[in-house]
Design a protein around this motif. Structure first.
Motif, PDB file in Angstrom:
ATOM      1  N   ASN A 153       0.833  -1.198   0.000  1.00  0.00           N
ATOM      2  CA  ASN A 153       0.000   0.000   0.000  1.00  0.00           C
ATOM      3  C   ASN A 153       0.872   1.253   0.000  1.00  0.00           C
ATOM      4  O   ASN A 153       0.605   2.229  -0.707  1.00  0.00           O
ATOM      5  CB  ASN A 153      -0.921  -0.004   1.222  1.00  0.00           C
ATOM      6  CG  ASN A 153      -1.842   1.196   1.259  1.00  0.00           C
ATOM      7  OD1 ASN A 153      -2.789   1.286   0.496  1.00  0.00           O
ATOM      8  ND2 ASN A 153      -1.547   2.134   2.142  1.00  0.00           N
ATOM      9  N   ARG A 154       1.933   1.220   0.800  1.00  0.00           N
ATOM     10  CA  ARG A 154       2.852   2.363   0.854  1.00  0.00           C
ATOM     11  C   ARG A 154       3.551   2.556  -0.490  1.00  0.00           C
ATOM     12  O   ARG A 154       3.772   3.690  -0.934  1.00  0.00           O
ATOM     13  CB  ARG A 154       3.878   2.135   1.967  1.00  0.00           C
ATOM     14  CG  ARG A 154       4.723   3.365   2.290  1.00  0.00           C
ATOM     15  CD  ARG A 154       3.906   4.382   3.041  1.00  0.00           C
ATOM     16  NE  ARG A 154       4.713   5.572   3.359  1.00  0.00           N
ATOM     17  CZ  ARG A 154       4.242   6.630   3.999  1.00  0.00           C
ATOM     18  NH1 ARG A 154       2.983   6.662   4.391  1.00  0.00           N
ATOM     19  NH2 ARG A 154       5.019   7.662   4.252  1.00  0.00           N
ATOM     20  N   LEU A 205       1.293   4.344  -2.802  1.00  0.00           N
ATOM     21  CA  LEU A 205       1.284   5.779  -2.505  1.00  0.00           C
ATOM     22  C   LEU A 205       2.450   6.472  -3.202  1.00  0.00           C
ATOM     23  O   LEU A 205       2.262   7.528  -3.840  1.00  0.00           O
ATOM     24  CB  LEU A 205       1.370   5.993  -0.991  1.00  0.00           C
ATOM     25  CG  LEU A 205       1.609   7.436  -0.525  1.00  0.00           C
ATOM     26  CD1 LEU A 205       0.404   8.305  -0.841  1.00  0.00           C
ATOM     27  CD2 LEU A 205       1.914   7.482   0.967  1.00  0.00           C
ATOM     28  N   ASP A 233      -2.911  15.229   1.986  1.00  0.00           N
ATOM     29  CA  ASP A 233      -2.863  13.824   2.402  1.00  0.00           C
ATOM     30  C   ASP A 233      -3.762  13.677   3.628  1.00  0.00           C
ATOM     31  O   ASP A 233      -3.358  14.011   4.752  1.00  0.00           O
ATOM     32  CB  ASP A 233      -1.420  13.436   2.718  1.00  0.00           C
ATOM     33  CG  ASP A 233      -1.259  11.934   2.945  1.00  0.00           C
ATOM     34  OD1 ASP A 233      -2.267  11.212   2.940  1.00  0.00           O
ATOM     35  OD2 ASP A 233      -0.104  11.490   3.142  1.00  0.00           O
ATOM     36  N   SER A 250      -3.131  10.913   6.881  1.00  0.00           N
ATOM     37  CA  SER A 250      -1.745  10.705   6.458  1.00  0.00           C
ATOM     38  C   SER A 250      -0.988   9.724   7.341  1.00  0.00           C
ATOM     39  O   SER A 250      -0.007   9.117   6.900  1.00  0.00           O
ATOM     40  CB  SER A 250      -0.999  12.044   6.437  1.00  0.00           C
ATOM     41  OG  SER A 250      -1.132  12.714   7.685  1.00  0.00           O
ATOM     42  N   VAL A 289       5.043  11.951   1.406  1.00  0.00           N
ATOM     43  CA  VAL A 289       4.553  12.621   0.199  1.00  0.00           C
ATOM     44  C   VAL A 289       5.437  13.802  -0.169  1.00  0.00           C
ATOM     45  O   VAL A 289       5.827  13.962  -1.338  1.00  0.00           O
ATOM     46  CB  VAL A 289       3.090  13.064   0.392  1.00  0.00           C
ATOM     47  CG1 VAL A 289       2.627  13.904  -0.792  1.00  0.00           C
ATOM     48  CG2 VAL A 289       2.184  11.853   0.567  1.00  0.00           C
ATOM     49  N   LEU A 346      -5.224  12.828  -1.322  1.00  0.00           N
ATOM     50  CA  LEU A 346      -4.864  11.448  -1.036  1.00  0.00           C
ATOM     51  C   LEU A 346      -5.683  10.939   0.144  1.00  0.00           C
ATOM     52  O   LEU A 346      -5.729  11.588   1.199  1.00  0.00           O
ATOM     53  CB  LEU A 346      -3.379  11.336  -0.694  1.00  0.00           C
ATOM     54  CG  LEU A 346      -2.393  12.116  -1.575  1.00  0.00           C
ATOM     55  CD1 LEU A 346      -0.977  11.933  -1.066  1.00  0.00           C
ATOM     56  CD2 LEU A 346      -2.499  11.682  -3.022  1.00  0.00           C
ATOM     57  N   VAL A 353      -5.439   7.385   1.490  1.00  0.00           N
ATOM     58  CA  VAL A 353      -4.794   6.088   1.320  1.00  0.00           C
ATOM     59  C   VAL A 353      -4.928   5.266   2.601  1.00  0.00           C
ATOM     60  O   VAL A 353      -4.441   5.666   3.666  1.00  0.00           O
ATOM     61  CB  VAL A 353      -3.315   6.281   0.926  1.00  0.00           C
ATOM     62  CG1 VAL A 353      -2.602   4.956   0.824  1.00  0.00           C
ATOM     63  CG2 VAL A 353      -3.227   7.033  -0.409  1.00  0.00           C
ATOM     64  N   THR A 358      -3.329  -3.128  -5.168  1.00  0.00           N
ATOM     65  CA  THR A 358      -2.253  -2.120  -5.068  1.00  0.00           C
ATOM     66  C   THR A 358      -1.025  -2.433  -5.940  1.00  0.00           C
ATOM     67  O   THR A 358      -0.525  -1.522  -6.616  1.00  0.00           O
ATOM     68  CB  THR A 358      -1.808  -1.919  -3.607  1.00  0.00           C
ATOM     69  OG1 THR A 358      -1.576  -3.190  -2.985  1.00  0.00           O
ATOM     70  CG2 THR A 358      -2.844  -1.147  -2.824  1.00  0.00           C
TER      71      THR A 358
END
Length: 266
Positions: free
Chosen positions: A58-59, A62, A79, A82, A90, A154, A156, A238
């Motif tokens: 997932n990271r 991003l 974000d 975050s 980011v 974002l 996420v 992802t």
């Protein structure tokens, strides 16, 4: 545990109850977590060993999505949810391309905000604020972001902790409404999978935390993108979202547990 409270931990937080942001930080190898978070994460890994790799995939999504947005001309990011800063934030990714990129980090977890503020002390174009995804108005009022210009918002791995009773679809729609044409929504969300081993045990664990999870289907997740145009390849696992090499996807992308997508406002 209050006697073990570090000096940087705000008094307002409950250190005795696991928190999703701090659990995620532990899964990613961070240090901004506490004993209860680590105990929870290890129990989670016992019943769902894929959790750690899912967090890292997932990271990685991003990072790829941020680079895509910068390459598409975006010079400001919000974000939301975050989390706690870890390597490859980011602003680090975006400002490596253009140091003038502005980044606003938003989280309702005090430790996430405290760590973000410490990290951003020397960064004139990035800031952190305490806020909630379901209360967009304070975020939309931040002077750091010019909503008349394209922005990447974002969200996420955060919406699967927000129940329908908190009206997340309405909140996301409000952010989208504020976005200028040419903006992007970057989103990832855990996927409902009835056949997933350990599924019920994971749900039971998260009910004991401060962030119980929410089950949503791919169609439910797609609804968050209403009014937007998906960027290829659409809503996918992802590792399938614009991988850097075919080997990054692997034979079982569904083991990432999370769907992800990026969509543009026309």
């Amino acid at each position: 545990m209050t006697g073990d409270r570090p000096s940087w931990a705000p008094e307002s937080i409950d250190l005795d109850r696991p928190n999703a942001a701090r659990i995620y930080d532990y899964l990613l190898g961070g240090a901004a977590n506490f004993e209860q978070d680590r105990v929870f994460a290890e129990k989670l890994l016992e019943v769902m060993p894929l959790a750690r790799s899912a967090a890292r995939l997932n990271r990685a999504f991003l990072r790829r999505a941020v680079r895509f947005c910068v390459e598409s001309g975006i010079r400001q990011f919000v974000d939301v949810g975050s989390g706690i800063p870890t390597a490859g934030n980011v602003h680090e990714i975006a400002q490596a391309v253009d140091p003038a990129v502005r980044v606003l980090y938003v989280d309702n977890e005090p430790i996430a905000v405290t760590h973000s503020e410490l990290l951003l002390n020397d960064s004139p174009h990035a800031a952190a604020m305490r806020g909630d995804l379901t209360d967009p108005d304070p975020v939309l009022a931040s002077p750091l972001i010019d909503w008349s210009q394209p922005v990447a918002v974002l969200m996420v791995a955060v919406l699967h902790f927000i129940p329908d009773s908190a009206a997340p679809y309405d909140a996301v729609a409000k952010y989208v409404s504020a976005m200028a044409p040419g903006s992007f929504l970057v989103l990832s969300h855990g996927v409902e999978n009835p056949s997933l081993a350990g599924r019920d045990e994971v749900e039971r664990l998260y009910r004991q935390s401060s962030n119980p999870g929410v089950r949503r289907t791919p169609d439910d997740i797609t609804r968050f993108f209403s009014g937007l145009d998906f960027v290829e390849p659409g809503l996918v696992w992802t590792p399938e979202w614009r991988p850097e090499s075919p080997e990054d996807v692997g034979a079982h992308p569904e083991s990432s547990l999370v769907f992800a997508g990026v969509a543009r406002k026309p």
